[in-house]
Write an enzyme that holds these catalytic residues in place. Structure first.
Site, short mmCIF file in Angstrom:
data_model
loop_
_atom_site.label_atom_id
_atom_site.label_comp_id
_atom_site.label_asym_id
_atom_site.label_seq_id
_atom_site.Cartn_x
_atom_site.Cartn_y
_atom_site.Cartn_z
N ALA A 1 1.01 -4.87 4.82
CA ALA A 1 0.33 -4.50 6.20
C ALA A 1 0.01 -3.20 6.58
CB ALA A 1 1.39 -5.36 7.36
N ARG B 1 -2.61 -1.43 5.01
CA ARG B 1 -4.14 -1.22 4.99
C ARG B 1 -4.82 -2.58 4.93
NH1 ARG B 1 -5.11 0.59 -0.18
NH2 ARG B 1 -3.10 0.17 -0.99
N ASN C 1 8.51 -4.17 -2.68
CA ASN C 1 7.65 -4.37 -3.72
C ASN C 1 7.97 -5.98 -3.67
OD1 ASN C 1 6.43 -5.24 -6.04
ND2 ASN C 1 7.32 -3.66 -7.26
N ASN D 1 0.30 -11.76 2.40
CA ASN D 1 -1.06 -11.17 2.16
C ASN D 1 -1.23 -10.20 1.08
OD1 ASN D 1 -3.65 -9.59 3.23
ND2 ASN D 1 -2.31 -8.23 3.21
N SER E 1 -8.10 -16.10 -1.95
CA SER E 1 -9.45 -15.46 -2.22
C SER E 1 -10.51 -16.65 -2.78
CB SER E 1 -9.36 -14.73 -3.40
OG SER E 1 -10.54 -14.27 -3.90
N TYR F 1 -6.72 -12.21 -12.15
CA TYR F 1 -6.68 -12.13 -10.68
C TYR F 1 -7.02 -13.73 -10.22
CZ TYR F 1 -8.06 -11.01 -5.73
OH TYR F 1 -8.21 -11.00 -4.52
N LYS G 1 -4.75 -16.37 -8.01
CA LYS G 1 -5.22 -16.78 -6.74
C LYS G 1 -5.34 -18.43 -6.74
CE LYS G 1 -5.40 -13.01 -4.19
NZ LYS G 1 -4.53 -12.84 -3.14
N1 LIG Z 1 -10.69 -7.35 -0.03
C1 LIG Z 1 -11.39 -8.48 -0.20
O1 LIG Z 1 -12.58 -8.80 -0.54
C2 LIG Z 1 -10.36 -9.86 -0.39
C3 LIG Z 1 -10.91 -11.12 -0.81
C4 LIG Z 1 -10.33 -12.10 -1.21
C5 LIG Z 1 -9.02 -12.07 -0.92
N2 LIG Z 1 -8.25 -10.69 -0.83
C6 LIG Z 1 -6.82 -10.48 -0.57
O2 LIG Z 1 -6.43 -10.30 0.68
C7 LIG Z 1 -5.19 -9.61 0.38
C8 LIG Z 1 -5.42 -8.07 1.13
O3 LIG Z 1 -6.41 -7.43 0.42
P1 LIG Z 1 -7.03 -6.17 0.88
O4 LIG Z 1 -8.32 -6.11 0.57
O5 LIG Z 1 -6.43 -5.82 2.33
O6 LIG Z 1 -6.37 -5.02 -0.16
P2 LIG Z 1 -6.00 -3.34 -0.01
O7 LIG Z 1 -6.91 -2.68 1.14
O8 LIG Z 1 -5.83 -2.88 -1.52
O9 LIG Z 1 -4.22 -3.47 0.75
C9 LIG Z 1 -3.28 -4.12 -0.02
C10 LIG Z 1 -2.14 -4.12 0.69
O10 LIG Z 1 -1.11 -4.72 -0.22
C11 LIG Z 1 -0.11 -3.78 -0.17
N3 LIG Z 1 0.63 -4.02 -1.65
C12 LIG Z 1 -0.04 -4.06 -2.75
N4 LIG Z 1 1.08 -4.34 -3.74
C13 LIG Z 1 2.39 -4.69 -3.30
C14 LIG Z 1 3.60 -4.93 -3.51
N5 LIG Z 1 3.84 -5.15 -4.84
N6 LIG Z 1 4.33 -5.22 -2.36
C15 LIG Z 1 4.11 -5.26 -1.20
N7 LIG Z 1 2.93 -4.69 -0.56
C16 LIG Z 1 2.21 -4.56 -1.76
C17 LIG Z 1 -0.52 -2.54 -0.11
O11 LIG Z 1 0.56 -1.48 0.46
P3 LIG Z 1 0.34 0.05 0.32
O12 LIG Z 1 -0.42 0.58 1.29
O13 LIG Z 1 1.77 0.48 0.28
O14 LIG Z 1 -0.15 0.31 -1.26
C18 LIG Z 1 -1.61 -2.90 1.04
O15 LIG Z 1 -0.85 -2.92 2.15
C19 LIG Z 1 -4.89 -9.49 -1.17
O16 LIG Z 1 -3.99 -10.43 -1.48
C20 LIG Z 1 -6.29 -9.75 -1.70
O17 LIG Z 1 -6.21 -10.33 -2.97
C21 LIG Z 1 -8.94 -9.74 -0.72
#
Ligand SMILES: NC(=O)c1ccc[n+]([C@@H]2O[C@H](COP(=O)([O-])OP(=O)(O)OC[C@H]3O[C@@H](n4cnc5c(N)ncnc54)[C@H](OP(=O)(O)O)[C@@H]3O)[C@@H](O)[C@H]2O)c1
Length: 272
Positions: A20, A22, A74, A101, A163, A176, A180
């Protein structure tokens, strides 16, 4: 940022949102605060971002004395998951909504024929094993809360952010896609298992969303979106996903479980 310990249950609904600090998770936490949830915000390492996000979440709430806390964990690690839930119990006393998420993309996009075991293990651990077992532990707690009858009008729910990669094949990031697709099946499994326990389970399937995760491929997606990748020709925003979670959180889908909600500008439509 932490909040003081509070024991026992309160009449306020509580959500746990993983990842949460970012992007999408941050927007989900904000939208949940807007609909009067208290929020436990998990993050992996970026404490500064988590603190900043928690201020935004608090500001989004119209509720007097909204409770917001952050917790580093984590989700791929069993001991971290346990601690995350322990802290949620100590600080909030109840849980109404889990949002799986947190997720990662591969460090490098690699052709399927050159893909590595290391990347596969890392992606599956964070994107699938973590949520799979976090959901298991949360489901047990929710059942316990429901059985105890301590919370009146208790309708818990679990949401996972998958996704379009759950079904759209990208051979340069197979790990990936597999993670998913697995998470999508996880939603069906828990939906089937938990319906009798009064817990609804949902999948939200975002398309291309503007966050740090997609920043490195911005130009590629700018071109694809312009060329008609999705019928709605724009990038998705984290708020688009946050609002879908808020709709579930406010009980708008009481007779639906195992449901997939596409938040993808219509990407999933087959067109002729
Ligand atoms: N962006 C897209 O286009 C897209 C599309 C479809 C699905 N999604 C999915 O939506 C979700 C969020 O994506 P996003 O684009 O918002 O990603 P993001 O901007 O890279 O943010 C990722 C978040 O997950 C946290 N995180 C990463 N690894 C973790 C772990 N091992 N344990 C706990 N927290 C962890 C990060 O924490 P830190 O800040 O501490 O690193 C950050 O808060 C993901 O599951 C992604 O696969 C994204």
């Amino acid at each position: 940022m932490d909040v003081p310990n509070t024991s026992g249950t309160s009449d306020r609904k509580v959500a746990l949102v993983t990842g949460a600090s970012r992007g999408i998770g941050r927007a989900i936490a904000i939208e949940l605060a807007r609909v009067n949830y208290d929020v436990m915000m998990n993050y992996a390492a970026n404490r500064e971002a988590a603190d900043e996000a928690s201020v935004a979440v608090r500001a989004a709430s119209t509720r007097e004395g909204v409770r917001v806390a952050t917790c580093q964990a984590n989700i791929a690690e069993a001991s971290d998951r346990e601690e995350l839930l322990q802290k949620t119990r100590q600080q909030f006393g109840r849980l109404d909504l889990l949002v799986n998420n947190a997720g990662i993309a591969p460090e490098k996009r690699t052709d399927l024929l050159d893909a590595t075991v290391e990347s596969f293990d890392q992606l599956l651990d964070v994107n699938l094993k973590g949520p799979y077992f976090l959901t298991q532990a949360v489901a047990r707690w929710m059942i316990e809360q429901r059985t105890s009858g301590e919370i009146g009008d208790y309708h818990p729910a679990i949401v996972s952010i998958t996704s379009v990669s759950a079904y759209a094949a990208s051979p340069e990031r197979g790990d990936y896609c597999v993670s998913k697709a697995g998470l999508s099946m996880m939603t069906k499994l828990y939906a089937a298992r938990l319906a009798n326990e009064g817990i609804n389970v949902y999948e939200i399937r975002p398309g291309v969303i503007a966050t740090d995760m997609t920043a490195g491929v911005k130009e590629k997606y700018d071109r694809l979106i312009d060329a008609g990748l999705s019928p709605i020709k724009r990038w998705g925003t984290p708020e688009d996903v946050g609002r879908a979670v808020a709709a579930i959180a406010t009980g708008m889908f009481p007779f639906s479980t195992g449901e997939v909600i596409n938040v993808d500008g219509g990407f999933h439509l087959r067109r002729l």
